[in-house]
Design a protein around this motif. Sequence first.
Motif, PDB file in Angstrom:
ATOM      1  N   LEU A  34       2.311   4.964   3.912  1.00 55.42           N
ATOM      2  CA  LEU A  34       1.403   5.375   2.851  1.00 55.42           C
ATOM      3  C   LEU A  34       0.173   4.476   2.828  1.00 55.42           C
ATOM      4  N   SER A  35      -0.951   5.029   2.441  1.00 51.22           N
ATOM      5  CA  SER A  35      -2.175   4.245   2.342  1.00 51.22           C
ATOM      6  C   SER A  35      -2.186   3.502   1.008  1.00 51.22           C
ATOM      7  N   PHE A  36      -3.050   2.479   0.907  1.00 50.96           N
ATOM      8  CA  PHE A  36      -3.189   1.753  -0.357  1.00 50.96           C
ATOM      9  C   PHE A  36      -3.672   2.680  -1.465  1.00 50.96           C
ATOM     10  N   GLN A  37      -4.497   3.628  -1.126  1.00 48.73           N
ATOM     11  CA  GLN A  37      -4.990   4.577  -2.129  1.00 48.73           C
ATOM     12  C   GLN A  37      -3.838   5.421  -2.675  1.00 48.73           C
ATOM     13  N   GLN A  38      -2.945   5.850  -1.820  1.00 53.18           N
ATOM     14  CA  GLN A  38      -1.786   6.637  -2.253  1.00 53.18           C
ATOM     15  C   GLN A  38      -0.848   5.794  -3.108  1.00 53.18           C
ATOM     16  N   LEU A  39      -0.632   4.543  -2.706  1.00 56.57           N
ATOM     17  CA  LEU A  39       0.224   3.651  -3.482  1.00 56.57           C
ATOM     18  C   LEU A  39      -0.370   3.378  -4.855  1.00 56.57           C
ATOM     19  N   ARG A  40      -1.683   3.133  -4.902  1.00 53.63           N
ATOM     20  CA  ARG A  40      -2.347   2.867  -6.180  1.00 53.63           C
ATOM     21  C   ARG A  40      -2.255   4.086  -7.098  1.00 53.63           C
ATOM     22  N   SER A  41      -2.462   5.260  -6.551  1.00 55.45           N
ATOM     23  CA  SER A  41      -2.401   6.487  -7.345  1.00 55.45           C
ATOM     24  C   SER A  41      -1.007   6.705  -7.917  1.00 55.45           C
ATOM     25  N   ALA A  42       0.022   6.479  -7.095  1.00 57.01           N
ATOM     26  CA  ALA A  42       1.405   6.634  -7.553  1.00 57.01           C
ATOM     27  C   ALA A  42       1.729   5.613  -8.639  1.00 57.01           C
ATOM     28  N   TRP A  43       1.268   4.381  -8.445  1.00 57.83           N
ATOM     29  CA  TRP A  43       1.511   3.324  -9.431  1.00 57.83           C
ATOM     30  C   TRP A  43       0.821   3.648 -10.749  1.00 57.83           C
ATOM     31  N   ASP A  44      -0.425   4.094 -10.689  1.00 56.09           N
ATOM     32  CA  ASP A  44      -1.188   4.431 -11.898  1.00 56.09           C
ATOM     33  C   ASP A  44      -0.513   5.547 -12.696  1.00 56.09           C
ATOM     34  N   SER A  45       0.079   6.496 -12.015  1.00 55.49           N
ATOM     35  CA  SER A  45       0.693   7.631 -12.704  1.00 55.49           C
ATOM     36  C   SER A  45       1.857   7.210 -13.590  1.00 55.49           C
ATOM     37  N   VAL A  46       2.469   6.075 -13.273  1.00 55.20           N
ATOM     38  CA  VAL A  46       3.609   5.573 -14.057  1.00 55.20           C
ATOM     39  C   VAL A  46       3.172   4.490 -15.035  1.00 55.20           C
ATOM     40  N   PHE A  47       2.373   3.549 -14.577  1.00 50.78           N
ATOM     41  CA  PHE A  47       2.014   2.397 -15.405  1.00 50.78           C
ATOM     42  C   PHE A  47       0.882   2.679 -16.391  1.00 50.78           C
ATOM     43  N   SER A  48       0.236   3.829 -16.280  1.00 51.14           N
ATOM     44  CA  SER A  48      -0.831   4.164 -17.214  1.00 51.14           C
ATOM     45  C   SER A  48      -0.297   4.797 -18.498  1.00 51.14           C
TER      46      SER A  48
END
Length: 212
Positions: free
Chosen positions: A86-100
Amino acid sequence: RARNIWCSGPLPASSYASEIHGVSDTELLSLRRSFASVLKPRAGDRSLSILLLLEEDPTWLVQVSPILRWHKEVWNTRMAVHSSTLSFQQLRSAWDSVFSVREKTWRSVSGPISAMRKSLSRIGWEMVDFITLISDQGHDISLTLQSPGMLRLLLKDAVLRQLERQIGEKNNFPNRACFDIVVKHLHSKRYTPLEKGVLRSVASGAHWTRLY
């Protein structure tokens, strides 16, 4: 021997898929009690937390497995291990969807990232972004700089510190309760199994039934 059998049988079976779904507080307590059932002394009023601390709580890895899994994904991306990473952009997007959004209960955990969030909260850690952790001691930990092996050691220490805090709170201590000297003697070859058993009994607060 009983400890080794439990760690090679019931523990792996109980921790299956813990990287994905985590282990709830209720499940963790049940797992810890199962481990304690094979430990000595088998006497009344012994402290589960102290017994776990003396044995360096073998359930620690189960508790933090979602965190280690996320770090593995970040580390693989950083090291470009394979093309399907996975790219860093994909990881960041997945993380944001939960931690936001507001943190869920264990009952509402639906995937590895929400399980990681609950696992971090349990040991007093925080996550300020998708690659940065804040430990219970206030230290910044970058997942792109710390190796997986080093993070394992840091998380294990965090789980043991949490036990020390729990013991301290139960006994009205102002800080964590330290049992390092007891653990050192239990691992020493200077003492017989009987002497170690007595030390473990005293340290864990085990009470034996009186015989008249």
